[in-house]
Design a protein around this motif. Structure first.
Motif, PDB file in Angstrom:
ATOM      1  N   UNK A  96     -57.065  43.812   0.392  1.00 32.80           N
ATOM      2  CA  UNK A  96     -57.558  42.944   1.451  1.00 32.80           C
ATOM      3  C   UNK A  96     -58.998  43.291   1.837  1.00 32.80           C
ATOM      4  N   UNK A  97     -59.906  42.358   1.624  1.00 31.58           N
ATOM      5  CA  UNK A  97     -61.282  42.537   2.061  1.00 31.58           C
ATOM      6  C   UNK A  97     -61.434  41.953   3.453  1.00 31.58           C
ATOM      7  N   UNK A 139     -64.973  48.737  -3.601  1.00 32.53           N
ATOM      8  CA  UNK A 139     -65.433  50.036  -4.046  1.00 32.53           C
ATOM      9  C   UNK A 139     -66.051  49.891  -5.436  1.00 32.53           C
ATOM     10  N   UNK A 140     -66.743  50.909  -5.876  1.00 34.36           N
ATOM     11  CA  UNK A 140     -67.508  50.836  -7.116  1.00 34.36           C
ATOM     12  C   UNK A 140     -66.729  51.375  -8.303  1.00 34.36           C
ATOM     13  N   UNK A 141     -66.959  50.780  -9.452  1.00 33.32           N
ATOM     14  CA  UNK A 141     -66.303  51.228 -10.668  1.00 33.32           C
ATOM     15  C   UNK A 141     -66.971  52.488 -11.213  1.00 33.32           C
ATOM     16  N   UNK A 165     -60.287  48.452  -4.337  1.00 37.57           N
ATOM     17  CA  UNK A 165     -60.156  48.723  -2.907  1.00 37.57           C
ATOM     18  C   UNK A 165     -59.269  49.945  -2.693  1.00 37.57           C
ATOM     19  N   UNK A 166     -59.171  50.357  -1.450  1.00 34.26           N
ATOM     20  CA  UNK A 166     -58.300  51.463  -1.104  1.00 34.26           C
ATOM     21  C   UNK A 166     -58.726  52.753  -1.764  1.00 34.26           C
ATOM     22  N   UNK A 167     -57.820  53.330  -2.560  1.00 35.59           N
ATOM     23  CA  UNK A 167     -58.108  54.585  -3.248  1.00 35.59           C
ATOM     24  C   UNK A 167     -58.683  54.357  -4.645  1.00 35.59           C
TER      25      UNK A 167
END
Length: 322
Positions: A28-29, A151-153, A308-310
């Protein structure tokens, strides 16, 4: 009378259900994601982006394109920002990006400004998404509420960049299929293509079209474009995608298509007797509808497979891994 063990089991089960149904999804953004952790993030990014575009107005097109090219490969994860030193499969060297994708240093600068006030909090993927919105607004285009929390890859994929990004040679059916694979409708595709109201293209991408003598191109337009794009050589010479208002976000792009003045083959196929003709016609007559649909489509595009998240990381420098 209920045993204490049974009662304890029931309470535990109820607590587990409550936890499951009241824990927000990792996917969820939210537009308020940084309100507490970095409340000045968006204003800081906006200031940096406006400064870059005031120095070079063409940069607005480059930043919107960079966000698009990021989201279509592995999702909106800033994978396009990783350079060759960070990953041997950098997307920067993929054919659709090599010597054409621009704006990396602008994102790096905006990220550095955010790092000064909130180190390790705001992702490069979110900086890029916000930058695209601010770039549009800076040149008269629509604004929209950016959903945040990506989050970033830690990886990039040159192979996916070469297979998943649309080509300037794509047919209408290929474009519809390409966007559909990312969860975007035909109308979304036509709206997002309107970003070509800005920016420029290299000669080699439209040479075949202007020298084709085809029935789908205005002869005068082709003649004008030939002046800066010879039949051979000078492949990197630039021409505006929208000859009328190349540095303003408006609906001239669609008017051009209706006059057979689309620069790229993949532009003109949107108005060439096919299923999207009516959408092009609608956008050419109703700039507010185009602006609204573009904003909705780019928000939808920003939802493509975010980490997202972790999952993923927060990169300190967008071009490299921590």
């Amino acid at each position: 009378m209920m045993s204490s063990a049974l009662l304890s089991s029931i309470v535990s089960a109820l607590l587990l259900l409550f936890f499951l149904f009241n824990t927000p999804s990792n996917a969820q953004l939210s537009s308020t994601f940084y309100d507490q952790t970095c409340p000045k993030a968006l204003s800081t990014i906006r200031t940096s982006i406006r400064k870059a575009i005031s120095s070079e107005r063409r940069m607005a097109a480059s930043l919107i394109r960079l966000h698009f090219h990021d989201c279509f490969v592995q999702g909106c994860d800033a994978s396009i920002l990783l350079d060759e030193a960070a990953t041997s499969t950098s997307e920067r060297s993929a054919l659709p990006n090599k010597n054409s994708a621009r704006g990396y240093e602008v994102i790096d600068t905006a990220k550095a400004e955010v790092e000064k006030i909130c180190p390790g909090v705001v992702s490069c993927a979110d900086v890029l998404a916000v930058a695209a919105r601010d770039a549009s607004a800076a040149v008269g285009g629509p604004s929209w509420t950016v959903k945040l929390g990506r989050r970033d890859s830690t990886t990039a994929s040159r192979a996916l960049a070469e297979s998943d990004l649309p080509s300037f040679q794509s047919s209408l059916d290929q474009l519809i299929s390409n966007f559909g694979a990312k969860g975007l409708s035909t109308r979304d595709m036509v709206a997002l293509s309107g970003a070509h109201t800005l920016g420029q293209a290299q000669c080699f991408t439209f040479r075949d079209r202007i020298y084709s003598n085809g029935s789908d191109i205005d002869a005068g337009f082709a003649s004008t474009r030939k002046r800066g794009c010879p039949a051979s050589g000078q492949d990197s010479n630039l021409a505006p995608l929208d000859l009328v208002t190349p540095n303003s976000f408006d609906n001239s792009y669609y008017k051009n298509l209706m006059q057979k003045k689309g620069l790229l083959h993949s532009d003109q196929v949107l108005f060439n007797g096919g299923s999207t003709d009516s959408i092009v016609s609608e956008y050419s007559q109703n700039p507010s509808t185009f602006n609204s649909d573009f904003a909705s489509a780019i928000i939808k595009m920003g939802d493509i497979d975010p980490l997202t998240g972790q999952n993923g990381i927060i990169r300190k420098i967008c071009s490299s891994l921590n």
